[in-house]
Design a protein around this motif. Structure first.
Motif, PDB file in Angstrom:
ATOM      1  N   ASP A  50       0.985  -1.032   0.111  1.00 46.81           N
ATOM      2  CA  ASP A  50      -0.576  -0.066   0.052  1.00 46.81           C
ATOM      3  C   ASP A  50       0.430   1.300   0.228  1.00 46.81           C
ATOM      4  O   ASP A  50      -0.005   2.106  -0.985  1.00 46.81           O
ATOM      5  CB  ASP A  50      -1.006  -0.353   1.483  1.00 46.81           C
ATOM      6  CG  ASP A  50      -1.869  -0.622   1.665  1.00 46.81           C
ATOM      7  OD1 ASP A  50      -2.676  -1.179   0.228  1.00 46.81           O
ATOM      8  OD2 ASP A  50      -1.759  -1.889   1.972  1.00 46.81           O
ATOM      9  N   LYS A  51       2.156   1.426   0.877  1.00 50.39           N
ATOM     10  CA  LYS A  51       3.066   2.581   0.297  1.00 50.39           C
ATOM     11  C   LYS A  51       4.997   2.081   0.981  1.00 50.39           C
ATOM     12  O   LYS A  51       4.370   0.887   1.143  1.00 50.39           O
ATOM     13  CB  LYS A  51       2.597   3.164   1.816  1.00 50.39           C
ATOM     14  CG  LYS A  51       3.407   4.172   2.875  1.00 50.39           C
ATOM     15  CD  LYS A  51       2.925   5.041   3.292  1.00 50.39           C
ATOM     16  CE  LYS A  51       3.665   5.436   4.898  1.00 50.39           C
ATOM     17  NZ  LYS A  51       3.866   5.412   5.510  1.00 50.39           N
ATOM     18  N   VAL A  68       1.512  -3.441   4.019  1.00 56.06           N
ATOM     19  CA  VAL A  68       0.301  -4.299   3.126  1.00 56.06           C
ATOM     20  C   VAL A  68      -0.392  -4.328   4.399  1.00 56.06           C
ATOM     21  O   VAL A  68      -0.999  -4.977   5.505  1.00 56.06           O
ATOM     22  CB  VAL A  68       0.783  -5.758   2.961  1.00 56.06           C
ATOM     23  CG1 VAL A  68      -0.598  -6.381   2.448  1.00 56.06           C
ATOM     24  CG2 VAL A  68       1.827  -5.746   2.060  1.00 56.06           C
TER      25      VAL A  68
END
Ligand code: R1P
Ligand code: URA
Length: 293
Positions: A50-51, A68
């Motif tokens: 996600d990042k 995640v």
């Protein structure tokens, strides 16, 4: 061993405070580490993060650290072979458990979860290409762990003795050793995963019974490995890193699991029609299991 000063020749720290080969500092390493052999596979894993908060590369060692969902994960490429695992496992452990400023071992030890997402060859006709294989035990035909003091329990000793006798390596200067994955991690990877013994080889060709121009010293290795059975255990696959990950991880107090996508089936002489898709499937399914547990 805490309090012992580790000299600069033994533990190499750069001026930027990173550890030499993998070139990351302690704050760049997450408690869950995914190792992949191929440097190209790092981005194939981190594209599902996600990042991403940190990226590093030195030689074949690429690291991406990110999230995640709420789980912080580092994915690191090791390159091929147990020699590189000796480097990566020692260095990620040092980042967690050695104070790089004082060069002393921390009193309190942190345990990592280390999960290999690799590729392999399968030895069994009923384990087709593209299968995902979880390594219960690793039988090392390499010799890395012979350089560390290692203890095996009675059950492991029995399985190793049966294996060594079956594949008849005595007198060939091959000294198999046994290491085990973390049962706790293994129990999360069930649906869609095949479980079996993984044999770790010190090469891709001769040690895995592939004959191009050189004649093998061990011509029956495929049959010998595939026909081994002991109390419900059999050899599912072979590859080139798992014994070292399991052996070093256990000695250092980390929880390790090796998962491989079968790209070649040596019994049926077949190769995956789409290795990228099969490996991507393993990455997506395994990341989901990691995030959920
Ligand atoms: C050989 O082609 C390589 O593939 C397997 C073996 O263990 C060896 O490293 O794993 P990776 O695809 O993870 O590199
Ligand atoms: N990796 C290996 O080590 N062997 C294979 O057959 C395929 C991938």
């Amino acid at each position: 061993m805490s309090g012992r000063h580790i000299e600069p020749s033994e533990l190499i720290i750069t001026e930027r405070g990173t550890i030499y080969h993998i070139d990351i500092a302690p704050e760049h390493l997450a408690p869950t580490v995914i190792t992949v052999g191929s440097p190209d596979r790092v981005k194939e894993v981190s594209k599902y993060f996600d990042k991403i908060e940190h990226r590093a590369q030195h030689r074949e060692f690429i690291t991406h650290t990110g999230y995640v969902a709420n789980r912080r994960i580092s994915v690191i490429s090791t390159g091929i072979g147990v020699g590189n695992i000796d480097i990566v496992l020692n260095e990620i452990d040092a980042l967690m458990n050695i104070d790089l400023a004082t060069r002393t071992i921390n009193e309190h030890k942190t345990s990592l979860s280390i999960i290999r997402l690799g590729t392999c060859g399968t030895l069994q006709a009923d384990v087709p290409v593209d299968s995902m294989i979880v390594s219960t035990y690793a039988m090392g035909l390499d010799n890395l762990m012979l350089f560390y003091d290692m203890e095996v329990n009675a059950a492991q000793q029995e399985l190793l003795a049966a294996f060594a006798q079956h594949i008849a390596t005595t007198g060939k200067n091959i000294h198999p050793y046994i290491c085990e994955g973390a049962a706790e991690l293994r129990s999360h990877f069930t649906d869609g995963y095949v479980h079996g013994i993984t044999v770790t080889c010190p090469g891709f060709y001769g040690p895995q019974g592939r004959t191009l121009r050189l004649q093998p010293a061990f011509p029956h290795i495929l049959d010998a490995l595939a026909s081994f059975g002991h109390k419900g255990h059999r050899v599912a696959n072979f590859e080139m890193e798992t014994s070292a990950i399991y052996g070093m991880g256990a000695l250092l107090g980390h929880k390790c699991l090796s998962i491989s996508t079968a790209v070649a089936n040596r019994a049926t002489k077949t190769f995956s029609a789409d290795t990228d898709r099969a490996v991507d499937n393993m990455i997506r399914q395994s990341l989901q299991v990691i995030a959920d547990n």
